[in-house]
Design an enzyme around this catalytic site. Structure first.
Site, short mmCIF file in Angstrom:
data_model
loop_
_atom_site.label_atom_id
_atom_site.label_comp_id
_atom_site.label_asym_id
_atom_site.label_seq_id
_atom_site.Cartn_x
_atom_site.Cartn_y
_atom_site.Cartn_z
N LYS A 41 0.83 -1.20 0.00
CA LYS A 41 0.00 0.00 0.00
C LYS A 41 0.87 1.26 0.00
O LYS A 41 0.43 2.34 -0.35
CB LYS A 41 -0.89 0.00 1.26
CG LYS A 41 -1.75 -1.24 1.39
CD LYS A 41 -2.25 -1.38 2.83
CE LYS A 41 -2.67 -2.81 3.08
NZ LYS A 41 -2.73 -3.13 4.49
N GLU A 97 8.45 3.14 -6.11
CA GLU A 97 8.49 2.65 -4.72
C GLU A 97 8.42 3.83 -3.76
O GLU A 97 8.93 4.91 -4.06
CB GLU A 97 9.81 1.92 -4.46
CG GLU A 97 9.96 0.62 -5.22
CD GLU A 97 9.54 -0.58 -4.39
OE1 GLU A 97 8.62 -0.44 -3.55
OE2 GLU A 97 10.14 -1.64 -4.59
N ASP A 98 7.87 3.58 -2.58
CA ASP A 98 7.91 4.60 -1.53
C ASP A 98 9.31 4.72 -0.95
O ASP A 98 9.82 5.82 -0.73
CB ASP A 98 6.87 4.30 -0.43
CG ASP A 98 6.92 2.86 0.07
OD1 ASP A 98 7.73 2.06 -0.45
OD2 ASP A 98 6.14 2.53 0.98
N ASP A 101 15.17 0.37 0.88
CA ASP A 101 15.95 0.24 2.11
C ASP A 101 17.12 -0.70 1.82
O ASP A 101 18.10 -0.29 1.21
CB ASP A 101 14.98 -0.27 3.18
CG ASP A 101 15.58 -0.36 4.56
OD1 ASP A 101 16.67 0.14 4.78
OD2 ASP A 101 14.93 -0.95 5.46
N LYS A 129 17.04 4.97 1.16
CA LYS A 129 17.79 4.77 2.40
C LYS A 129 19.09 4.05 2.03
O LYS A 129 19.30 2.88 2.34
CB LYS A 129 16.95 3.92 3.35
CG LYS A 129 16.96 4.38 4.79
CD LYS A 129 16.30 3.37 5.69
CE LYS A 129 15.01 3.82 6.28
NZ LYS A 129 14.43 2.85 7.22
N VAL A 151 10.95 5.62 9.18
CA VAL A 151 10.15 6.79 8.83
C VAL A 151 8.70 6.40 8.56
O VAL A 151 8.43 5.26 8.16
CB VAL A 151 10.74 7.53 7.59
CG1 VAL A 151 12.09 8.14 7.90
CG2 VAL A 151 10.85 6.61 6.38
P1 IMP Z 1 13.83 -3.26 1.35
O1 IMP Z 1 14.63 -3.47 2.60
O2 IMP Z 1 14.49 -2.28 0.42
O3 IMP Z 1 13.52 -4.56 0.69
O4 IMP Z 1 12.48 -2.58 1.79
C1 IMP Z 1 11.44 -3.38 2.23
C2 IMP Z 1 10.23 -2.60 2.61
O5 IMP Z 1 10.36 -2.29 3.98
C3 IMP Z 1 9.89 -1.30 1.92
O6 IMP Z 1 9.20 -1.45 0.71
C4 IMP Z 1 8.97 -0.68 2.96
O7 IMP Z 1 7.66 -1.22 2.83
C5 IMP Z 1 9.57 -1.18 4.25
N1 IMP Z 1 10.40 -0.15 4.90
C6 IMP Z 1 11.73 -0.04 4.87
N2 IMP Z 1 12.12 1.02 5.60
C7 IMP Z 1 10.99 1.58 6.09
C8 IMP Z 1 10.73 2.71 6.94
O8 IMP Z 1 11.62 3.45 7.38
N3 IMP Z 1 9.41 2.95 7.21
C9 IMP Z 1 8.39 2.20 6.74
N4 IMP Z 1 8.60 1.12 5.97
C10 IMP Z 1 9.89 0.82 5.64
#
Ligand code: IMP
Length: 194
Positions: A41, A97-98, A101, A129, A151
């Site tokens: 979402k 993507e939002d 990370d 990030k 965040v």
């Molecule tokens: P990834 O670690 O790049 O695979 O990110 C995985 C998912 O973790 C992202 O798509 C977000 O849904 C969630 N996520 C990572 N960091 C944050 C944060 O700081 N706040 C909220 N969701 C996060």
């Protein structure tokens, strides 16, 4: 403001940066009809604003995923709960993507989309990030570099709360929020005004 969280990017910072991204994407895709794909979402708010900042005939499509355990344990593998209802073969696809990370989720989604033979495939994230990256992944478009803090806001949640914050807030005391997930509810109005 409480010491649990503080505003990282205000409403106006976000608006301005999304407009800039929209202009850049418009220039890069001129003459084409890109397909924007976002992941529910968290990406919904960003996608909604981004498509309106792009002056091209874009399509907006959604996917929904669920993770097997934590991101790191699953190595980014996800179960696709809602798949695209559009054939992206030969299309110019932009994954929106939002937040990126560790990069594991985006890398997996990009591999799924790439296997469907788009003409081009790029990644646009509102927040990068980058200090947390464990796979080599550099988004083509990134709104803001994000510090190594959890965040919330503008689509990003903590336990499904706070997606409706108009600002992006960094959590300064995650322990306090874990003890009381509603700790920031009183800020919803104040933060929206920032
Ligand atoms: P990834 O670690 O790049 O695979 O990110 C995985 C998912 O973790 C992202 O798509 C977000 O849904 C969630 N996520 C990572 N960091 C944050 C944060 O700081 N706040 C909220 N969701 C996060």
């Amino acid at each position: 403001m409480t010491e649990v969280a503080s505003v990282l990017f205000g409403r106006e910072d976000i608006r301005r940066r999304v407009q800039e991204l929209g202009r850049t994407i418009t220039g890069d895709y001129v003459g084409r009809e890109p397909v924007f794909v976002t992941v529910l979402k968290g990406g919904a708010m960003f996608l909604a604003d981004l498509v309106r900042a792009v002056d091209l005939p874009v399509e907006a499509h959604f996917m929904a995923i669920s993770r097997y355990g934590g991101v790191a344990e699953s190595m980014g593998r996800v179960q696709i709960l809602l798949d695209l209802d559009v054939d992206i073969t030969g299309r110019d696809v932009l994954l929106v993507e939002d937040i990126v990370d560790t990069g594991l989720t985006s890398r997996y989604l990009l591999s799924v989309l790439r296997s469907r033979s788009p003409a081009s495939l790029e990644l646009c994230t509102l927040l990068d990030k980058s200090v947390r990256r464990i796979v080599p992944l550099v988004p083509r478009y990134a709104g803001f570099d994000c510090p190594d803090r959890f965040v919330v806001g503008y689509g990003l949640d903590f336990k499904d709360r706070y997606r409706n914050l108009a600002t992006i807030m960094q959590i300064d005391d995650l322990g306090a929020l874990e003890r009381d997930a509603d700790a920031l509810v009183p800020l919803l109005g104040d933060a929206a005004a920032a």
